[in-house]
Design a protein around this motif. Structure first.
Motif, PDB file in Angstrom:
ATOM      1  N   LYS A 357      73.438  -5.035 -74.858  1.00 13.94           N
ATOM      2  CA  LYS A 357      73.320  -4.826 -73.414  1.00 13.94           C
ATOM      3  C   LYS A 357      72.471  -3.593 -73.109  1.00 13.94           C
ATOM      4  O   LYS A 357      71.579  -3.630 -72.260  1.00 13.94           O
ATOM      5  CB  LYS A 357      74.706  -4.665 -72.798  1.00 13.94           C
ATOM      6  N   LEU A 376      73.251 -12.922 -70.931  1.00 12.12           N
ATOM      7  CA  LEU A 376      74.674 -12.650 -71.107  1.00 12.12           C
ATOM      8  C   LEU A 376      75.295 -13.579 -72.150  1.00 12.12           C
ATOM      9  O   LEU A 376      76.055 -13.143 -73.012  1.00 12.12           O
ATOM     10  CB  LEU A 376      75.407 -12.808 -69.775  1.00 12.12           C
ATOM     11  N   CYS A 379      73.983 -12.542 -75.670  1.00 10.25           N
ATOM     12  CA  CYS A 379      74.628 -11.309 -76.162  1.00 10.25           C
ATOM     13  C   CYS A 379      76.076 -11.568 -76.562  1.00 10.25           C
ATOM     14  O   CYS A 379      76.532 -11.102 -77.615  1.00 10.25           O
ATOM     15  CB  CYS A 379      74.571 -10.224 -75.094  1.00 10.25           C
TER      16      CYS A 379
END
Length: 463
Positions: A357, A376, A379
């Motif tokens: 992030k 998102l 990750c």
């Protein structure tokens, strides 16, 4: 946000009252595309989308609900200016809570981790600090009310479930708590998890079978293993044990979320400000609490998965036979390695996610700190995979111990003895037996879970 407006407006005005009027006038004219003196929700939506991706999908609805005082489905300049002035006061309070020295700016060590990660997006002059003007223009049209909601703006909850353990969702905002949206999101995530687990159940059962039978035979492989399972019990036997896996979603989620909130309060002085270490400890303790309560269901899932056709008629029958033949202690076999796997899984999962992030925020965020769903998901998937890689050996030991009485006719093997046997017969790679189907199921689980979550979420009226 709104770097063009910031540079233009700051040069155009001098007096504070005139400053507000001119700044808001420029902004209003840019939004009022048809020039009728009223900004409707479509114009506001298009304007927010053109200015950047840093807005929530329902930002325009929140702004309209607050600003449209006469309920005429439009914002005139007076309503628009009043809304921005009121919002600016809230942003001032949020800024003051970070400006500890009252010197009209704060640096990267402001005490809020997510602001620390992303303040560079607001620092337009490269001074390594954020002053009031930079803060104000960045959040001018974002409907956050305080620092907690601003942090939530950066901190998205992906609620990704890859079938191993329920992730702890990010903190809910006060608005979500008051409106009841928090439980709708949890229910949506739970249903999505059930769908994802059901679709990937064959790979999950194959993983368990490969873990349990690894010491006795190395012949079970991905394709041949699935063929053996179908041959032994038919196509539906691939979903054996999935019922328990789905049923434990609800209690595990409720216990983990509730325990997480309580541990956060215990570890923070004010019940609000928490660092990464405190969140990690809270998450690990919440995981231990939830796993302790639902662990008997984990044992039932393993026993059903490795059981032969006709051995158990269902979950209740399996539980009764375990209790009668092996006693209450059988429901907690493998409990120690299960707990030992929680810390490396949670720690590495959190650490990798934070690194990814931060890397994105520092190198690719540009003028927006909203990475979008694909980043998102990527990750979270990678961080979950790394967490599994670290905890898989102890999970394999746990599965062996859960199944030991059934596979070895009542004989119980200690954790240390089991580790020695696996290392002697298979070497280091023996601790990763079954890892291949476990990794293969990650991508479909994430994809199916995300699609299901979006579908279910819309049924609850969530955006």
């Amino acid at each position: 946000m709104l770097l063009w407006m910031q540079g233009f407006a700051l040069e155009a005005v001098a007096c504070q009252d005139d400053d507000d009027y001119l700044r808001y006038g420029i902004l209003f004219e840019d939004l009022d595309r048809n020039g009728d003196g009223v900004v409707d929700i479509i114009e506001l939506q298009e304007g927010l989308r053109n200015w950047g991706s840093a807005f929530d999908p329902n930002s325009e609805e929140i702004i309209f609900k607050s600003g449209d005082t006469n309920d005429d489905l439009g914002l005139d300049f007076g309503e628009f200016m009043q809304y921005l002035q009121d919002h600016e006061k809230k942003m001032r309070l949020a800024f003051n809570s970070l400006d500890k020295n009252n010197d009209e700016y704060f640096g990267c060590c402001c005490g809020q981790n997510l602001i620390t990660y992303s303040y560079k997006s607001m620092d337009t002059d490269g001074s390594m600090t954020v002053d009031w003007d930079e803060w104000k223009y960045y959040f001018l049209l974002h409907p956050a009310k305080n620092v907690t909601e601003i942090i939530h703006f950066w901190k998205r909850s992906t609620l990704i479930d890859i079938g191993e353990s329920i992730a702890i969702p990010d903190e809910f905002t006060e608005q979500e708590k008051q409106s009841g949206d928090w439980w709708k999101r949890l229910v949506s995530a739970g249903i999505a998890s059930a769908v994802a687990r059901t679709f990937t159940a064959p790979l999950d059962r194959l993983k368990v079978m490969m873990q349990v039978h690894s010491l006795k035979s190395r012949k079970m492989r991905l394709i041949s293993g699935l063929e053996q399972l179908v041959k032994e019990g038919g196509i539906f036997s691939l979903w054996r044990g999935n019922g328990v896996n789905v049923l434990k979603i609800a209690p595990e989620t409720a216990l983990k979320v509730g325990a997480y909130e309580q541990y956060k309060k215990l570890l923070s002085f004010d019940g609000v400000h928490l660092g990464i270490l405190e969140r990690f400890i809270s998450g690990s303790l919440a995981g231990v609490t939830a796993q302790t309560c639902i662990y008997p269901m984990e044992v039932l899932k393993t026993r059903l998965a490795i059981g032969k056709t006709g051995e158990y008629s269902g979950i209740i029958d399996c539980g009764k036979k375990l209790l009668k033949q092996e006693g209450v202690r059988s429901f907690f076999k493998g409990y120690t390695p299960n707990l030992l796997g929680i810390v490396p899984y949670a720690g590495i999962d959190l650490a990798v996610y934070e690194v990814l992030k931060n890397y994105w925020l520092e190198n690719y965020s540009g003028n927006s700190v909203n990475p979008g769903i694909m980043i998102l998901v990527g990750c979270s998937t990678l961080s979950n995979t790394c967490g599994q890689l670290a905890s898989f050996p102890v999970n394999l030991i746990r599965t062996h111990m859960q199944a030991s009485a059934l596979m070895e006719k009542g004989k119980t093997t200690s954790m240390i003895r089991l580790i020695q046997e696996i290392y002697t017969k298979e070497g280091k790679l023996g601790f990763y037996r079954g890892f291949t189907p476990n990794i293969i199921k990650v991508l479909p689980a994430v994809g199916i879970g995300c699609v299901a979550y979006e579908k279910v979420k819309s049924l609850f009226g969530l955006t």
